[in-house]
Design an enzyme around this catalytic site. Structure first.
Site, PDB file in Angstrom:
ATOM      1  CG  ASP A 107     -22.175 -22.675  45.664  1.00 53.22           C
ATOM      2  OD1 ASP A 107     -21.420 -21.876  46.248  1.00 53.22           O
ATOM      3  OD2 ASP A 107     -22.034 -22.982  44.464  1.00 53.22           O
ATOM      4  NE  ARG A 116      -3.268 -21.135  32.933  1.00 47.97           N
ATOM      5  CZ  ARG A 116      -2.756 -21.843  33.933  1.00 47.97           C
ATOM      6  NH1 ARG A 116      -1.810 -21.325  34.688  1.00 47.97           N
ATOM      7  NH2 ARG A 116      -3.176 -23.078  34.179  1.00 47.97           N
ATOM      8  N   GLY A 174     -11.094 -13.978  36.150  1.00 50.11           N
ATOM      9  CA  GLY A 174     -11.427 -12.576  36.375  1.00 50.11           C
ATOM     10  C   GLY A 174     -10.299 -11.787  37.004  1.00 50.11           C
ATOM     11  CD  GLU A 231     -15.684 -19.668  45.852  1.00 56.99           C
ATOM     12  OE1 GLU A 231     -16.782 -20.075  45.446  1.00 56.99           O
ATOM     13  OE2 GLU A 231     -14.588 -20.020  45.379  1.00 56.99           O
TER      14      GLU A 231
END
Length: 397
Positions: free
Chosen positions: A152, A283, A331, A382
């Protein structure tokens, strides 16, 4: 299904769940999600199949333990016709947290890999056990199939980085193999390829990966210069359940009271937005802030200040910013967050249009208002980056 490209199985092992995503090339063709539920006061595990067309189907079966997930997954994929003698698996990918020099690169799993995993349990007690479990179960279930640990941090550990060191005694750094390896590397690696592909490359850019976990990385000429996460994903921005950077003394005090492993768990799993607002869903926090809830407003403001502050820090280190990129769930989707962050950066020449959404035909959107420097919204992928790197790893072997 053709077999012109490699077929990879990507694992995501959680503490009480297992996700298996099957890819042909960069296209996800099927995923299986095993998760726990309560039935009559007893914990059971169920599986949901999601196919390429987006349709979902719950398997008409429950299990008493998550240990069976791998064998069941193999049986389901074979029954569905996704893997067989004509279409065998080319490899199994297990994401590994950035943890030490060895794991700053991708590897085909061997004895050394398992030895190195044992070493980094000290600094990564929450993430490493899931990685180990995934590897061992994959070895038992998919015998003969190459298993790869996908770092990662691989895309971030380049010579262009200017912030890889900690101001600690050399003997301590050496003993624990410490460094600011960074995380969300698969996302940033994808962005480093995608941005120039779209013709959007600027000299000094900041990419904001804002999702369940949050980080920010500065690129100079398309290469990483600075990143917000460090030895572990705990450093840097506050996120859904992580504290982000705090006074190290607090970590020491928590460790003294609860033990090191429990202290790390508190800071990683019980903090951040969840601790401040009682929810780790942005949210819900935005809705709460709009309804006048003080805890939601505080969490929202702290989050925005953290992102804007890190962008400002990187601007100072690079001598300015020519473009900002937003990616990952928050984002890409949260108009309020993007707007709040950019409004704090208007003094740097950025001004946003709040009603801009992603243009799928272009593959990105520019949310900059007239006269503003570019503000790009670019979806990350990813898995595509990991699959590309896995293919390269197999070809090298």
């Amino acid at each position: 299904m053709t077999n012109n490209t490699k077929i990879f199985l990507v694992l995501n092992s959680g503490s009480s769940s297992e996700k298996f995503s099957l890819y042909e090339g960069e296209d996800e063709i099927c995923s299986l999600y095993f998760e726990g539920i309560e039935e009559g006061g007893v914990k059971k595990f169920i599986c949901t199949i999601t196919r390429a067309d987006g349709s979902e189907e719950r398997v008409d079966k429950t299990w008493d333990s998550l240990d069976v997930a791998f064998k069941e997954a193999k049986a389901i994929f074979e029954k569905e016709g996704y893997i067989n003698e004509a279409h065998p698996l080319d490899g199994i990918l297990v994401r590994v947290v950035a943890a030490g020099r060895y794991f700053s690169e991708n590897h085909i799993v061997d004895g050394k890999t398992l030895e190195e995993l044992e070493k980094v349990k000290v600094t990564n007690p929450l993430h490493v056990p899931g990685t180990e479990r995934g590897i061992k179960n994959a070895q038992e279930t998919f015998k003969g199939v190459p298993i790869m640990v996908m770092s990662d941090s691989e895309a971030l550990t380049r010579d262009s980085r200017r912030d890889t060191l900690y101001a600690l005694p050399a003997e301590v750094v050496e003993e624990f193999d410490l460094g600011r390896w960074g995380a969300h590397g698969a996302s940033y690696g994808y962005m480093m390829g995608r941005i120039p592909e779209l013709g959007l490359l600027k000299k000094r850019m900041v990419v904001c990966h804002l999702g369940s976990g949050c980080s920010v990385t500065a690129l100079v000429d398309g290469e990483p210069a600075y990143t917000s996460m460090g030895e572990t994903p705990l450093e840097g921005l506050m996120s859904s359940t992580r504290t982000g950077t705090i006074d190290p003394t607090i970590g020491a005090l928590l460790g003294e009271k609860f033990g090191a492993a429990e202290a790390v768990k508190i800071m990683n799993k019980q903090s951040g937005l969840q601790a401040l607002a009682g929810s780790n869903d942005m949210r819900e926090i935005i809705a709460g802030a709009e309804e006048g809830r003080a805890d939601s407003a505080e969490a929202y403001n702290m989050f925005v200040d953290g992102v804007a502050g890190k962008i400002g820090e990187f601007a100072a280190k690079m001598g300015g910013i020519d473009a900002i990129v937003f990616t990952a769930t928050i984002g890409e989707r949260s108009i309020p967050i993007r707007g709040s962050v950019i409004r704090k950066l208007e003094f740097m020449g950025f001004k946003i249009k709040d009603d801009v959404k992603l243009d799928k035909s272009l593959g990105y959107a520019n949310a900059a208002a007239e006269g503003s420097k570019p503000i790009y919204i670019i979806p990350t992928n990813e898995a595509a980056y990991m699959i590309k790197k896995a293919g390269e790893l197999i070809d090298e072997q």
